[in-house]
Design an enzyme around this catalytic site. Structure first.
Site, short mmCIF file in Angstrom:
data_model
loop_
_atom_site.label_atom_id
_atom_site.label_comp_id
_atom_site.label_asym_id
_atom_site.label_seq_id
_atom_site.Cartn_x
_atom_site.Cartn_y
_atom_site.Cartn_z
N LEU A 91 0.82 -1.22 0.00
CA LEU A 91 0.00 0.00 0.00
C LEU A 91 0.84 1.26 0.00
O LEU A 91 0.45 2.29 -0.53
CB LEU A 91 -0.91 0.02 1.23
N GLY A 92 2.01 1.20 0.62
CA GLY A 92 2.85 2.39 0.71
C GLY A 92 4.17 2.07 1.38
O GLY A 92 4.43 0.95 1.83
N GLY A 94 7.44 4.15 3.80
CA GLY A 94 7.97 5.32 4.48
C GLY A 94 9.28 5.00 5.15
O GLY A 94 9.87 3.94 4.92
N GLY A 95 9.75 5.92 5.99
CA GLY A 95 11.01 5.70 6.66
C GLY A 95 10.95 4.52 7.62
O GLY A 95 11.96 3.90 7.93
N PHE A 96 9.73 4.19 8.09
CA PHE A 96 9.56 3.09 9.04
C PHE A 96 9.63 1.73 8.36
O PHE A 96 9.92 0.73 8.99
CB PHE A 96 8.21 3.22 9.75
N GLY A 97 9.31 1.65 7.07
CA GLY A 97 9.23 0.37 6.37
C GLY A 97 8.08 0.36 5.38
O GLY A 97 7.75 1.38 4.79
N VAL A 99 3.98 -0.89 4.15
CA VAL A 99 2.62 -1.18 4.59
C VAL A 99 1.95 -2.04 3.51
O VAL A 99 2.01 -1.72 2.32
CB VAL A 99 1.79 0.11 4.81
N LYS A 113 1.65 -2.97 8.94
CA LYS A 113 2.81 -2.08 8.95
C LYS A 113 4.02 -2.90 9.41
O LYS A 113 4.15 -3.26 10.57
CB LYS A 113 2.55 -0.92 9.92
N ASP A 210 4.19 14.06 15.47
CA ASP A 210 4.48 13.82 14.05
C ASP A 210 3.20 13.89 13.22
O ASP A 210 2.97 13.05 12.34
CB ASP A 210 5.16 12.46 13.88
#
Length: 398
Positions: A91-92, A94-97, A99, A113, A210
């Protein structure tokens, strides 16, 4: 030398050579064996420590969320739901990993996530997010269904949001047309209500730290839900602010006093809300947009237009209906009140919610805060700066 002595001498040399070979082979075998044993001990120790950490965190989470609807998922269950984390289910990112979209055996859709090992979100942030969201129940906050911690994997399972994140709409010229002013206002109001709950109405006083467009998710009815609580902080009792040396968040949304001095408060969330409000009205991203003529950031350009009496020039072209201009300008005015340079001058979220629905006069905004982290140099040939969405947690934030 007689032939018999030559034979004996040769045999003696062969025996000595063989002894040397045997000694060398044995020495190598002993060294290799010692190294292998040490390696196995090290691996076993690391595995045991990692397992103990995971068990401690798992027990900690269970201990604090036993009365809440948070489920432990096995890695096998999550892998099956996401078709072994197939790229088709992504799905997407980001910096976290990453999804992923998943479907449980009962047909329920979920969002998975999966935190990367290089993510700035470590075990503490993971535990923080699980425990915090488990204790929060509000229609404008994303609902956490469960978690998985197994081996190197740290995974959070959320309710699935059909329409993805807010930034995928407001920063896309085609999709932005779907969001008329009525829908945008409902999204603004929902975000404000979610923040008000975090700051004043929940049993915990929580500072998100955030808040940004990509952390606002939209369900099938376009109801906004605030997500990503890995960086959130709980403040107790009547406390409304704190201080940290570890600045986390996103440049472009961070209040000046937090980005520069590490002072965070409910008012730093209000500042982030002001940026988000400005982006929803203009359709432009604060971190990635600079005016092509004078190089000002979105906040600086908006403030310049406001002082010159030309606020309508900022409004997204999708919102040109003359009948709603006064309502949009009122929201822009509220945005500037949230963006005041000094945090004491900013309203709290209960006041913001009230101002959004009232028609009374608004106080004049003072100087707004311009901190965006990285600025484009003033030039008539400015190009939009590149944006790095990766999370860093000490010297530079995401």
């Amino acid at each position: 030398m007689p032939a018999s002595e030559q034979v004996n001498h040769k045999e003696e040399k062969d025996k000595q050579k063989m002894k040397v070979i045997v000694i060398v082979v044995v020495a190598i075998a002993v060294v290799f064996g010692v190294l292998l044993i040490l390696y196995c001990i090290s691996k076993r120790t690391n595995f045991r420590e990692k397992l103990e950490n995971n068990v401690m965190i798992d027990q900690n989470i269970e201990g604090q969320s036993e009365d809440m609807e948070v489920t432990f998922f096995t890695l096998a269950t999550v892998a099956t739901a996401t078709n072994n984390f197939s790229s088709n289910n992504k799905l997407g990112q980001g910096g976290f990993g990453l999804v992923y979209k998943g479907t449980l055996v009962d047909g329920k859709e979920i969002a998975v996530k999966r935190l990367s090992q290089s993510s700035g979100q470590g075990l503490n942030e993971f535990k923080n997010e699980v425990i915090l969201i488990a204790k929060l129940q509000h229609r404008n906050l994303v609902r956490l269904l469960g978690y998985c911690i197994e081996g190197d994997e740290k995974i959070l399972i959320y309710e699935y949001m059909l329409n993805g994140s807010l930034d995928s709409f407001i920063f896309d010229q085609t999709r932005a047309e779907v969001l008329g002013w009525s829908m945008r206002f409902n999204i603004i109001h929902g975000i404000a209500r979610g923040l008000l709950y975090l700051h004043e109405d929940s049993r915990l006083r929580i500072i998100h730290r955030d808040l940004k467009a990509s952390n606002v998710l939209l369900d099938s009815k376009m109801i906004p839900k605030i997500s990503d609580f890995g960086m959130a902080r709980i403040v107790g009792g009547d406390q409304t602010e704190g201080n940290t040396r570890r600045v986390v968040g996103t440049y472009g949304y961070m209040a000046p006093e937090y980005a520069i001095n590490g002072i965070f408060s409910v008012k730093s969330d209000v500042f982030s809300f002001g940026i988000l409000l400005l982006e929803i009205i203009s359709g432009k991203k604060n971190r990635a947009w600079f005016h092509p003529d004078h190089g000002l950031s979105l906040v600086e350009h908006a403030w310049k237009l406001w002082k010159e009496g030309r606020p309508l020039e900022l409004i997204d072209t999708c919102l040109e209906d003359a009948g709603i201009q006064s309502k949009i300008i009122r929201c822009l005015h509220i945005s500037f009140l949230c963006l005041q340079q000094h945090h004491d001058d900013r309203p709290n979220m209960s006041s913001v919610v009230m101002l959004l629905h009232s028609e009374g006069s608004l106080p004049e905004p003072k100087e707004v805060g311009f901190f965006v982290g990285k600025k484009s140099p003033s030039s008539s040939k400015n190009q939009p700066s590149s944006v790095n969405e990766i999370t860093n947690t000490v010297l530079e934030a995401r």
